[in-house]
Design a protein around this motif. Sequence first.
Motif, mmCIF file in Angstrom:
data_model
loop_
_atom_site.group_PDB
_atom_site.id
_atom_site.type_symbol
_atom_site.label_atom_id
_atom_site.label_comp_id
_atom_site.label_asym_id
_atom_site.label_seq_id
_atom_site.Cartn_x
_atom_site.Cartn_y
_atom_site.Cartn_z
ATOM 1 N N ARG A 1 43.164 47.667 33.468
ATOM 2 C CA ARG A 1 43.924 46.597 34.201
ATOM 3 C C ARG A 1 42.685 46.357 34.966
ATOM 4 N N ALA A 2 42.246 47.369 35.664
ATOM 5 C CA ALA A 2 40.515 46.280 36.666
ATOM 6 C C ALA A 2 40.499 45.656 36.523
ATOM 7 N N PHE A 3 40.127 45.451 34.829
ATOM 8 C CA PHE A 3 38.807 43.940 34.294
ATOM 9 C C PHE A 3 40.495 42.873 35.069
ATOM 10 N N ASP A 4 41.531 43.014 34.095
ATOM 11 C CA ASP A 4 42.392 42.290 34.385
ATOM 12 C C ASP A 4 42.824 41.501 35.566
ATOM 13 N N VAL A 5 42.939 42.627 36.670
ATOM 14 C CA VAL A 5 42.839 42.200 37.791
ATOM 15 C C VAL A 5 41.168 41.263 38.374
ATOM 16 N N LEU A 6 40.622 41.699 37.831
ATOM 17 C CA LEU A 6 39.113 41.035 38.811
ATOM 18 C C LEU A 6 39.432 40.300 38.527
ATOM 19 N N ALA A 7 39.582 39.348 36.696
ATOM 20 C CA ALA A 7 39.829 38.286 36.286
ATOM 21 C C ALA A 7 40.996 37.227 36.805
ATOM 22 N N VAL A 8 41.868 37.260 37.004
ATOM 23 C CA VAL A 8 42.778 37.072 37.219
ATOM 24 C C VAL A 8 42.401 36.650 38.779
ATOM 25 N N THR A 9 41.797 37.480 40.182
ATOM 26 C CA THR A 9 42.001 37.123 40.579
ATOM 27 C C THR A 9 40.710 36.540 41.089
ATOM 28 N N ALA A 10 39.578 36.903 40.556
ATOM 29 C CA ALA A 10 38.580 35.458 40.820
ATOM 30 C C ALA A 10 39.374 34.639 40.203
ATOM 31 N N ILE A 11 40.003 33.818 38.927
ATOM 32 C CA ILE A 11 39.577 32.642 38.647
ATOM 33 C C ILE A 11 40.986 32.032 40.023
ATOM 34 N N THR A 12 41.876 32.896 40.562
ATOM 35 C CA THR A 12 42.929 32.444 41.738
ATOM 36 C C THR A 12 42.401 31.317 42.878
ATOM 37 N N LEU A 13 41.197 32.915 43.102
ATOM 38 C CA LEU A 13 40.082 32.252 44.377
ATOM 39 C C LEU A 13 38.729 31.172 44.072
ATOM 40 N N LEU A 14 38.968 30.948 42.238
ATOM 41 C CA LEU A 14 37.929 29.340 42.089
ATOM 42 C C LEU A 14 38.828 28.479 42.594
ATOM 43 N N SER A 15 40.226 28.435 41.873
ATOM 44 C CA SER A 15 41.332 27.048 42.059
ATOM 45 C C SER A 15 41.789 27.241 43.395
ATOM 46 N N ALA A 16 41.534 28.001 44.244
ATOM 47 C CA ALA A 16 41.896 27.817 45.709
ATOM 48 C C ALA A 16 41.344 27.235 46.324
ATOM 49 N N TRP A 17 39.926 27.553 46.093
ATOM 50 C CA TRP A 17 38.387 26.876 46.558
ATOM 51 C C TRP A 17 38.375 25.384 46.036
ATOM 52 N N ALA A 18 38.703 25.016 44.848
ATOM 53 C CA ALA A 18 38.628 23.573 44.446
ATOM 54 C C ALA A 18 39.755 22.797 44.963
ATOM 55 N N VAL A 19 41.093 23.569 45.636
ATOM 56 C CA VAL A 19 41.394 22.695 46.400
ATOM 57 C C VAL A 19 41.984 21.959 47.395
ATOM 58 N N ALA A 20 40.813 23.558 48.372
ATOM 59 C CA ALA A 20 41.224 23.369 49.746
ATOM 60 C C ALA A 20 38.861 23.453 49.905
ATOM 61 N N PRO A 21 37.865 23.168 49.694
ATOM 62 C CA PRO A 21 36.922 23.393 49.913
ATOM 63 C C PRO A 21 36.367 23.615 50.884
ATOM 64 N N GLY A 22 35.193 25.044 51.267
ATOM 65 C CA GLY A 22 35.446 25.041 52.599
ATOM 66 C C GLY A 22 35.512 26.748 52.562
ATOM 67 N N ALA A 23 35.592 26.567 53.717
ATOM 68 C CA ALA A 23 36.338 28.390 53.867
ATOM 69 C C ALA A 23 37.815 28.589 53.829
ATOM 70 N N LEU A 24 38.127 29.945 52.983
ATOM 71 C CA LEU A 24 39.538 29.885 52.427
ATOM 72 C C LEU A 24 40.736 30.131 53.783
ATOM 73 N N ALA A 25 39.612 30.983 54.536
ATOM 74 C CA ALA A 25 40.311 31.265 55.939
ATOM 75 C C ALA A 25 41.039 30.807 57.008
ATOM 76 N N ARG A 26 40.451 29.511 56.617
ATOM 77 C CA ARG A 26 40.754 28.345 57.335
ATOM 78 C C ARG A 26 41.567 27.148 55.972
ATOM 79 N N ALA A 27 41.331 27.660 55.567
ATOM 80 C CA ALA A 27 41.909 26.866 54.375
ATOM 81 C C ALA A 27 43.741 26.839 54.939
ATOM 82 N N GLU A 28 44.405 25.153 54.046
ATOM 83 C CA GLU A 28 45.157 25.157 54.909
ATOM 84 C C GLU A 28 46.555 26.167 53.617
ATOM 85 N N LEU A 29 47.854 27.202 54.481
ATOM 86 C CA LEU A 29 48.551 28.202 53.780
ATOM 87 C C LEU A 29 48.998 27.284 52.421
#
Length: 502
Positions: free
Chosen positions: A49-77
Amino acid sequence: MDASGLQALATGAMSRPTDTAARRGPFRPDVWLNSRERHASRLAVHYFRAFDVLAVTAITLLSAWAVAPGALARAELSLVLPFVAGATVVLALMRSLGLYRFVRTRSVPIHLAAVSGIVAAGAVTVIGLGALMRGGQGLWSAYLVWTGLVLISLHALHMGWSDLVGRWRASGSLTPNVVLVGATGHAEQLIREALKHRDLNVLGIFDDRMARSPRAIEGVPVLGRADDLLTHHMTPYVDRIVLAIDPRAEARVRDLTARLRTLPNEVTLLVEPNDDTEYAMVVQRLSRAPLAALDGPVDDDRRAFNKRIQDLAVGLVAAVLLAPVLAVIAVLIRLDSPGPALFRQRRHGFNQEEIVVWKFRSMRHDAADATASRQVTVDDERVTRIGRLLRATSLDELPQLLNVLKGEMSLVGPRPHAIGMKTGHIESARLVAEYAHRHRIKPGMTGWAAVNGSRGPLHSAQDVRRRVQLDVDYIERQSFWLDLWIMAVTIPVLLGDRRTVR
């Protein structure tokens, strides 16, 4: 120990000769693993489960960064939240729907189909929330890429998990080992049912009525009396002891339960089944060894997993930071007296498993006492000059970090006693009936008894009794935070103790 070695030990416990078939028995796992090793395999689900969480989290962060380049903390919700919601749905459903149980009856294609369905639910969440928050102007290509990457990653991971679990089951790593007490008709029927499906290993039978009992039942050898089980070398390989006797014989049940409760193994009474169907249900219940559950309240499996992660994290950091200290101590020992810097001793581990514990040598090499038959006294002539300092500060225990990292010991737990250790002229294990209860958890480098004044040699039955009581108290109270507290107070407690001989 390999299969032939264990079978030889089993043979040695028999009270009279038998033929080869009865001596070996029909249940011969490809791999003989003790309870600790099989338990570690069951805990693998938490790593999955830990590996699954890491994989899904990495893909999610990568996807969010792709649509909102820059600091994710300041990205549009509205850009980030759909991906986070989709990942949460996927991971929550994977856990709540039991996709980490890897039960025998679910084939790999069906398991992967269930994974696909869960990812589809995550995709619906991402697309729906994205359309809702962005007024129909969703980032459709990004949502589809996220879905595809999560699906491919989880399929690849779960194909690997399923293959690994399948190989463990085929080798017997996940097959429970039991012994039966009572050479009865119930035992015979239970063994027949177990042989049909091979989901349960019946390693042997013990019966007090040896004069009347057969040499074997359905090929499973009768290895001795019930009391022989208390000291049998097979015990570390046993998951459960099953009383296959008439439950209406209340006096006998109470007597056997009282005698066997000194063992760390779980004892189960076989309630009399009425027919073959009920026997099949009994075998299924005994053999049901899914990987450790992830849901529900904190249980023994999850507690063991958390403790193992704690051991690895703290143990690795300690090993790296203390490496220079270990090297200096090793050199000082070699300069102080002839002989190796390290001392090895056979001690009791989890479920009475025999482990080899490492220590810095604190005695003269020619006076080494591997069985602790003579405990250390004040001004003991066997202890070297540097050894007195090491024992006074417990620095001689530091090499046991190797045992911790190997999984044989924990940072916190009952101190491992030498096999055959004596208090006076009597073996310590024979002084207290509940002595073996301290083996229901991995031994530790420090422990509840150590920080409460019970450390060093045991000179009387009262000393042994107090040590065992403190160890059992710790086992019943063990938690992540208690372990951290014990580790935090160990050094000041030990350094502040000038009375205990160590």
